[in-house]
Scaffold this motif. Sequence first.
Motif, mmCIF file in Angstrom:
data_model
loop_
_atom_site.group_PDB
_atom_site.id
_atom_site.type_symbol
_atom_site.label_atom_id
_atom_site.label_comp_id
_atom_site.label_asym_id
_atom_site.label_seq_id
_atom_site.Cartn_x
_atom_site.Cartn_y
_atom_site.Cartn_z
ATOM 1 N N VAL A 195 5.808 37.113 -26.840
ATOM 2 C CA VAL A 195 6.362 35.761 -26.865
ATOM 3 C C VAL A 195 7.534 35.653 -25.884
ATOM 4 C CG1 VAL A 195 7.467 34.006 -28.296
ATOM 5 C CG2 VAL A 195 5.599 35.377 -29.225
ATOM 6 N N TRP A 196 8.338 36.680 -25.841
ATOM 7 C CA TRP A 196 9.448 36.684 -24.892
ATOM 8 C C TRP A 196 8.912 36.576 -23.459
ATOM 9 C CZ3 TRP A 196 14.644 36.312 -24.689
ATOM 10 C CH2 TRP A 196 15.263 36.641 -23.485
ATOM 11 N N GLN A 197 7.899 37.371 -23.169
ATOM 12 C CA GLN A 197 7.356 37.402 -21.811
ATOM 13 C C GLN A 197 6.679 36.093 -21.437
ATOM 14 O OE1 GLN A 197 7.819 39.946 -19.691
ATOM 15 N NE2 GLN A 197 6.786 38.822 -18.050
ATOM 16 N N ASP A 198 5.875 35.520 -22.362
ATOM 17 C CA ASP A 198 5.065 34.346 -22.044
ATOM 18 C C ASP A 198 5.799 33.022 -22.212
ATOM 19 O OD1 ASP A 198 3.069 36.112 -21.574
ATOM 20 O OD2 ASP A 198 1.699 35.388 -23.121
ATOM 21 N N VAL A 199 6.736 32.945 -23.153
ATOM 22 C CA VAL A 199 7.349 31.660 -23.496
ATOM 23 C C VAL A 199 8.814 31.588 -23.085
ATOM 24 C CG1 VAL A 199 7.845 30.048 -25.368
ATOM 25 C CG2 VAL A 199 5.783 31.445 -25.452
ATOM 26 N N VAL A 200 9.570 32.590 -23.469
ATOM 27 C CA VAL A 200 11.019 32.504 -23.294
ATOM 28 C C VAL A 200 11.449 32.864 -21.876
ATOM 29 C CG1 VAL A 200 13.256 33.289 -24.143
ATOM 30 C CG2 VAL A 200 11.352 32.991 -25.739
ATOM 31 N N ALA A 201 11.017 34.019 -21.390
ATOM 32 C CA ALA A 201 11.474 34.496 -20.079
ATOM 33 C C ALA A 201 11.227 33.495 -18.950
ATOM 34 C CB ALA A 201 10.840 35.851 -19.758
ATOM 35 N N LYS A 503 -13.732 43.604 -11.231
ATOM 36 C CA LYS A 503 -13.357 45.006 -11.026
ATOM 37 C C LYS A 503 -14.478 45.764 -10.320
ATOM 38 C CE LYS A 503 -11.939 49.065 -13.755
ATOM 39 N NZ LYS A 503 -11.692 49.543 -15.141
ATOM 40 N N SER A 504 -15.736 45.503 -10.729
ATOM 41 C CA SER A 504 -16.867 46.216 -10.140
ATOM 42 C C SER A 504 -17.099 45.820 -8.692
ATOM 43 C CB SER A 504 -18.142 45.952 -10.949
ATOM 44 O OG SER A 504 -18.565 44.603 -10.800
ATOM 45 N N LEU A 505 -16.584 44.658 -8.281
ATOM 46 C CA LEU A 505 -16.744 44.185 -6.908
ATOM 47 C C LEU A 505 -15.556 44.560 -6.028
ATOM 48 C CD1 LEU A 505 -18.157 40.655 -7.749
ATOM 49 C CD2 LEU A 505 -19.417 42.524 -6.683
ATOM 50 N N GLY A 506 -14.645 45.339 -6.596
ATOM 51 C CA GLY A 506 -13.483 45.767 -5.815
ATOM 52 C C GLY A 506 -12.380 44.739 -5.751
ATOM 53 N N ILE A 507 -12.477 43.691 -6.562
ATOM 54 C CA ILE A 507 -11.415 42.679 -6.624
ATOM 55 C C ILE A 507 -10.557 43.014 -7.836
ATOM 56 C CG2 ILE A 507 -10.896 40.221 -6.826
ATOM 57 C CD1 ILE A 507 -13.637 39.655 -5.599
ATOM 58 N N LYS A 508 -9.477 43.739 -7.597
ATOM 59 C CA LYS A 508 -8.667 44.272 -8.683
ATOM 60 C C LYS A 508 -7.444 43.400 -8.915
ATOM 61 C CE LYS A 508 -10.250 48.946 -7.592
ATOM 62 N NZ LYS A 508 -9.867 50.308 -7.140
ATOM 63 N N VAL A 509 -7.386 42.785 -10.117
ATOM 64 C CA VAL A 509 -6.278 41.884 -10.443
ATOM 65 C C VAL A 509 -5.363 42.481 -11.515
ATOM 66 C CG1 VAL A 509 -7.574 39.834 -9.786
ATOM 67 C CG2 VAL A 509 -7.689 40.665 -12.148
ATOM 68 N N ALA A 510 -5.587 43.733 -11.896
ATOM 69 C CA ALA A 510 -4.748 44.377 -12.915
ATOM 70 C C ALA A 510 -3.284 44.326 -12.483
ATOM 71 C CB ALA A 510 -5.178 45.826 -13.107
ATOM 72 N N GLY A 511 -2.434 43.856 -13.405
ATOM 73 C CA GLY A 511 -1.017 43.723 -13.105
ATOM 74 C C GLY A 511 -0.690 42.421 -12.403
ATOM 75 N N ARG A 512 -1.722 41.670 -11.999
ATOM 76 C CA ARG A 512 -1.512 40.382 -11.325
ATOM 77 C C ARG A 512 -2.357 39.302 -12.011
ATOM 78 N NH1 ARG A 512 -2.176 44.162 -7.276
ATOM 79 N NH2 ARG A 512 -4.378 43.577 -7.081
ATOM 80 N N SER A 513 -2.483 39.425 -13.337
ATOM 81 C CA SER A 513 -3.292 38.489 -14.113
ATOM 82 C C SER A 513 -2.441 37.848 -15.205
ATOM 83 C CB SER A 513 -4.486 39.219 -14.737
ATOM 84 O OG SER A 513 -5.305 38.317 -15.444
ATOM 85 N N VAL A 514 -2.507 36.520 -15.303
ATOM 86 C CA VAL A 514 -1.718 35.769 -16.286
ATOM 87 C C VAL A 514 -2.656 34.878 -17.084
ATOM 88 C CG1 VAL A 514 0.082 34.036 -16.609
ATOM 89 C CG2 VAL A 514 0.330 35.773 -14.823
ATOM 90 N N LYS A 515 -2.427 34.803 -18.390
ATOM 91 C CA LYS A 515 -3.243 33.954 -19.252
ATOM 92 C C LYS A 515 -2.403 32.799 -19.784
ATOM 93 C CE LYS A 515 -6.552 34.152 -23.044
ATOM 94 N NZ LYS A 515 -7.298 35.025 -23.952
ATOM 95 N N LEU A 516 -2.879 31.568 -19.579
ATOM 96 C CA LEU A 516 -2.210 30.373 -20.088
ATOM 97 C C LEU A 516 -2.821 30.007 -21.441
ATOM 98 C CD1 LEU A 516 -2.199 28.255 -16.796
ATOM 99 C CD2 LEU A 516 -0.384 29.756 -17.670
ATOM 100 N N ARG A 517 -1.982 29.618 -22.385
ATOM 101 C CA ARG A 517 -2.479 29.362 -23.744
ATOM 102 C C ARG A 517 -2.218 27.942 -24.243
ATOM 103 N NH1 ARG A 517 -0.472 34.765 -24.093
ATOM 104 N NH2 ARG A 517 -2.047 36.253 -24.818
#
Length: 717
Positions: A195-201, A503-517
């Motif tokens: 919650v801190w990361q997604d809402v407050v920060a 990921k299988s296509l070599g398009i790596k978004v790990a660490g650069r992925s955000v989910k909106l809720r």
Amino acid sequence: MPQLAFDIGFFAELPKLQPPVRKGVLDAWEKFERLTLDQLFKDPGLKLESLTNAKDKQIRTIRIDQFWRGVVLAPPSGDTFVLLRVLPHDKAIAWAKKQKSSINEVTRTVEIRDAATLEELTPAYERVAEASPKQRLFEKFSDGDLKALGIDDETLRQARSLVDQEQLEVFAPLLPQDQREVLQYLAAGCTVEEVWQDVVAPALQASSQPVDTQDYETAIRHSQARIALVTASEELRDILEKPFAAWRVFLHPSQRKVAYRASYSGPAQVTGGPGTGKTVVALHRVKHLLGHLRDGDRILLTTYTNALVNALRAGLESLVEDPELRDRVDISTVDGFASRIVAEAPGGVALRPLVYNEEESRWGKAAKATGFSGSAQFLAQEYRHVILAQNIQTLAEYEAADRRGRGSRLAAGERPLVWETVQRFTADLSADGRRTWLQTCAEAARLLEEKGPRYRHVVVDEAQDLHPVQWRLLRAAVPERPDDLFIAGDPHQRIYDSKVSLKSLGIKVAGRSVKLRKNYRSTQEILRWSTALLVGRPIAELEDENRNDTLLGYRSALHGDGPVVHAAATEEAELDALVGQVRAWLDTGVGAGEIGVSARFNKMCAKAIGRLRDAGIPAATLRAADTGGAGEATTVRVGTMHSFKGLEFRCVAVIGVSDDALPFRKAVTPPEVDAKQHETDMTSERCLLFVACTRARDSLYVSWSGAPSTFLVEAGV
């Protein structure tokens, strides 16, 4: 000089206001621009009145016209007032008296709460909680944790009185927005850290100074996610005349953080349910990237359908005023981009693509020629999901191919005949000057891999429905470097059979992925009803198909009436009821262009258009309305569920939701042919209905004739 800012709550209700009331808002704003503070308080036309027995003396009203009043936050210091709501006179007075303003000591933003109703409800809920055997809803969170997330003493007391999420839903519309969001996240199962990361920060304002809870001038400027400062009458007039444009004014801090991050070290991804603002974030990302282009650099903004291309083009025009900058962005479907690449190649020929029915018949013809005894449907899916998906070029590669995910078994000895049939299919197409769309994308990807990328940045909207071949094309369109790909999508809206693993296509978004809720389009009531269609159904992630996505924490800050469902005995009766519903919306002031009607099939859409026109209601297909200039503002738009993808309307009627339409038997692979594909197809059909229903903002109407869809029955409708 004084100025009148606008709260997001006002914009949420703006589409319901008639043109004369909107003009009254513009006139009031211009007075704030023209008069001094002293003149404002003395102006007899504005009547900036304090209220007796109000919870907050800073909440006042102003006259909009003879029957309508605006509720404003009028702080004792500073020059900025905030228009909170515009309501009929008596309702405005009653609402204003209940409200109380404050400044959040953590996020430093202005908050408004319904203090009177909360004070009335809280003691009753505390008594219920004392007698309840249930654990308190927020019992596992300490007071210190909650206060660190911005929960103040008043809200803390109310939170401690709750025993379940249903009670929180009652409290939610009354609570201060930042604090409401924190509690909803926690109740949905998120941790304090999440919650801190997604809402407050994202909402925090960098400052070493302690929060001054009386400094509203500064707090208003810290509240850009909810309070808009409009600087020109032309800008305000445009917003008032086109209410949906108002939503482009606001970016939630979590959205702004994603859209305007200085740079990503590689591909970046934003996901989220319908209405969470993924497209708006993608458009703002384009705006950000345009500000850093070097000479000769260009951006590709791409999506799945032509209707979405038109929406993206209109959105970019509203966001980027400089036409020379906009000209550096190519906006097209992925298939359209592929066709252009192939046609521009030396000796390139624009081959005619196949339509769906043609492809199946040609597979049957190829199978007959080679003696393959399996179905044309099997061959089409094998070609799409194995051969094209894995870019297989030879029999040896096919014999070694990974067929996990295919529910139909294929012995090693059968593969040569399948491969021979594929070769016959492609050779016959080539001889006739034809190709499938995916073949066009594959050829375009090959050309780009040979000759090099075309763009500095590629931004992808509605990414969940792209096939691996299309992803290879986009990967080849831009060099691998920081900020190469920006991807927006939602696996829950996957309505085409194109499951993919980036990921299988070599398009790596790990660490650069955000989910909106947080949903900014539909009311919570529409959202809850629609999400019930997918509850308990596994939905694969975009990044990795071996992991499932969820709608955890997905919710809306908007509230209204729940969906209306109508069961008709016959199709004729259902169409008559549709006319009645659309006329009822029009009678309440909804513009015809704010109404969408969606059905599973073009045939039903045509019948709806005809019946509406016979009743004197202007109606047209999506394509006709979108190309008719002013027609968009005066015409009810009708289209298939597929064509409604990515669009939104104030009111939506989803018709023909009967058991023979959803699921549509011809769109679903029989389980005896391929059990896994059968489940995938059923999920796509569910998602299709989910997408259609979540196009609605204020009102959703769902109807059928005869027996209802099994999806509705299973969801408890």
